[in-house]
Design an enzyme around this catalytic site. Structure first.
Site, short mmCIF file in Angstrom:
data_model
loop_
_atom_site.label_atom_id
_atom_site.label_comp_id
_atom_site.label_asym_id
_atom_site.label_seq_id
_atom_site.Cartn_x
_atom_site.Cartn_y
_atom_site.Cartn_z
N ARG A 18 0.79 -1.23 0.00
CA ARG A 18 0.00 0.00 0.00
C ARG A 18 0.83 1.28 0.00
O ARG A 18 0.30 2.37 -0.08
CB ARG A 18 -0.98 -0.03 1.18
N ARG A 336 28.44 25.05 1.45
CA ARG A 336 28.53 23.69 0.90
C ARG A 336 29.63 22.91 1.61
O ARG A 336 30.39 23.45 2.41
CB ARG A 336 28.74 23.79 -0.60
N ASN A 389 37.24 29.13 -9.99
CA ASN A 389 38.06 28.02 -9.47
C ASN A 389 38.14 26.84 -10.41
O ASN A 389 38.87 25.91 -10.17
CB ASN A 389 37.51 27.56 -8.11
#
Ligand code: UD1
Ligand code: MG
Length: 462
Positions: A18, A336, A389
């Site tokens: 389900r 990050r 970078n």
């Protein structure tokens, strides 16, 4: 067989039809972790290290998850190809059980915590077997506990085999047992599937055991620890219950959560006293939040450390980063992985940091990207500064010494190094190293052409 220790058998072969999912039910998340994490963590906290896991649907995925999440536990995985019932699942697991007693439980019992398992073990006293029950608000679907005149267990009757009178009983079988391995081995052979569901019912072994006067006790627990979910709507109710439990615990430990209904915090997150969590915050994984921290609206933090007295303003996303004490981050900042923001640094709006060390008291307050960078202390990064970078193949570092001043709209084409206290003129593209105390300027000199607009307008009129 060892006398004293207890292992566990965890049933998780079911698909969870389900859930209408291509993933097994036990891998669906509550807050920040899959359902099966919680019973395994509860066992681990009670000191149980050996777990035999019965898998079926999605076995490889569940096995991979458990191995990665619990490297310190000793799992044995067995495959039940067809789900013929809980009795069949236990029969398959038994040859792998090496301890004298074992806890039997399910992978889809996410609200269970170590207190329940530890109490179950304690409650066993002299009994050879213990079955856990709870009084259900709505007993439908559960096996009913039938007691004799002395309140002892007579039998368990599954809903589909129960008479109308039995169905009215609200005390149900929780699906959590403490078993003697030897006795289960003896009685499991006697199971048949001669019942309404044509399944091998594990709890039927209690009938055989009682006939031979085996001591069986009932451990009465509570619904709030033992509910399961058969679909995603029910799962959302369990998530709510877990959220309330975790947030309540944190609040009682001295954390202010302004609107606990809108805040989700994972069970392994640590938060210090007098920290204030604003609405709509999500903190997950192994995050550690210090004391007196302010985490304002809409902040998302995963696997990060936020130290004492830091302030995280609204709508920041912080992943695998460290924010030191007294630093201020946001609003709308993104930190990050492998970012370290040192003490009293300021990271402002629309600033992204990746693999970057931001020195003490340094500031990057507006619209900036710093990637693979080492920023000294007391550095001022002007609005719109970008570290270039990546050249399409490799990543390179930008290193700024202490006290550097970076004018707005500067690009650093990495690899590049700027010495201490150097000054970068606004709008520069820095492609070469800058010595300390130097001024670097790379933009073209401005020229003003007087009356140019007037002459242009005259031409258009003609
Ligand atoms: C079972 C109990 C019932 C109890 C209820 C509590 C039996 C016969 N009934 O219900 O008395 O009230 O749990 O939740 O034991 N599983 C397998 N292989 C199988 C069958 C099940 O691994 O062949 C696993 C499922 O993935 C699940 C767990 O065992 O994690 C329980 O199965 P489920 O079908 O939900 O329980 P019931 O048999 O309905
Ligand atoms: Mg069933």
């Amino acid at each position: 067989m060892r006398e004293n220790d207890i292992s566990a058998v965890l049933l998780a072969a079911g698909k969870g039809v389900r859930f209408k999912s291509e993933f097994p039910k036990v891998l669906h998340n509550l807050i920040d972790k899959p359902m099966i994490y919680y019973p395994v963590m509860a066992l681990k906290k009670c000191g149980i290290k050996e777990i035999v896991v019965v898998l079926g649907f999605g076995a490889d995925k569940v096995e991979a998850y458990l191995k990665s999440a619990f490297g310190d536990l000793n799992f044995t995985f067995v495959l039940q190809k067809e789900q013929l019932g809980t009795g069949d699942a236990v029969r398959i697991a038994l040859p792998k059980v090496r301890s004298k007693r074992f806890i039997l439980l399910y992978g889809d019992m996410p609200l269970i915590d170590e207190s329940v398992i530890c109490e179950l073990i304690k409650s066993s006293k002299r009994a050879d077997m213990v079955i856990t029950s709870f009084v259900a608000d709505n007993p439908s679907g559960y096996g009913r506990i039938i007691r004799d005149a002395n309140d002892n267990l007579l039998k368990n009757v599954e809903e589909k085999d129960a008479s109308e009178t039995e169905k009215k009983i609200k005390e149900v079988n929780a699906g959590l047992y403490l078993c003697s391995t030897g006795l289960v081995k003896k009685y499991i052979r006697m199971l048949t599937n001669n019942n309404a569901q044509k399944e091998y019912y594990f709890p039927d072994i209690f009938r055989f055991a009682l006939r031979e006067n085996v001591e069986i006790s009932i451990f009465e627990s509570k619904q709030e620890f033992l509910l399961g979910a058969n679909n995603r709507a029910e799962l959302s109710l369990l998530v709510k219950m877990l959220q309330r439990r975790i947030n309540r615990h944190l609040m009682l430990e001295g954390v202010t959560i302004i609107d606990p209904d809108s805040v989700f915090i994972g069970d392994s997150v640590e938060i210090g006293r007098d920290t204030v969590i604003f609405p709509n915050v999500f903190i997950s994984g192994n995050s550690c939040i210090g004391k007196n921290v302010r985490i304002e609206n809409g902040v998302i933090i995963s696997d990060s450390d936020i130290k004492d007295f830091a302030v995280i303003k609204p709508y920041c996303h912080i992943d695998r980063a460290v924010v030191s004490g007294d630093a201020i981050v946001g609003p709308f900042a993104r930190l990050r992985p492998d970012t370290f923001v040192d003490r009293e640094a300021h990271i402002g709006n629309f600033v992204e940091l990746k693999k970057t060390y931001m020195g003490k008291k340094s500031k990057a307050n507006h619209l900036t990207y710093l990637g693979d960078a080492e920023i000294g202390s007391g550095v001022n990064i002007g609005a719109g500064t970008i570290t270039c970078n990546y050249d399409g193949e490799n990543k390179y570092k930008t290193i700024l010494g202490d006290g550097v001043f970076v004018g707005s709209d500067t690009q650093f084409v990495a690899p590049v190094k700027v010495g201490r206290n150097a000054y970068i003129g606004a709008g520069s593209t820095i492609t070469e190293d800058v010595p300390e105390n130097a001024l670097a300027l790379s933009r073209t000199p401005q020229k003003n052409i007087s009356g140019w607009v007037l002459r242009k307008k005259k031409k258009i009129k003609k």
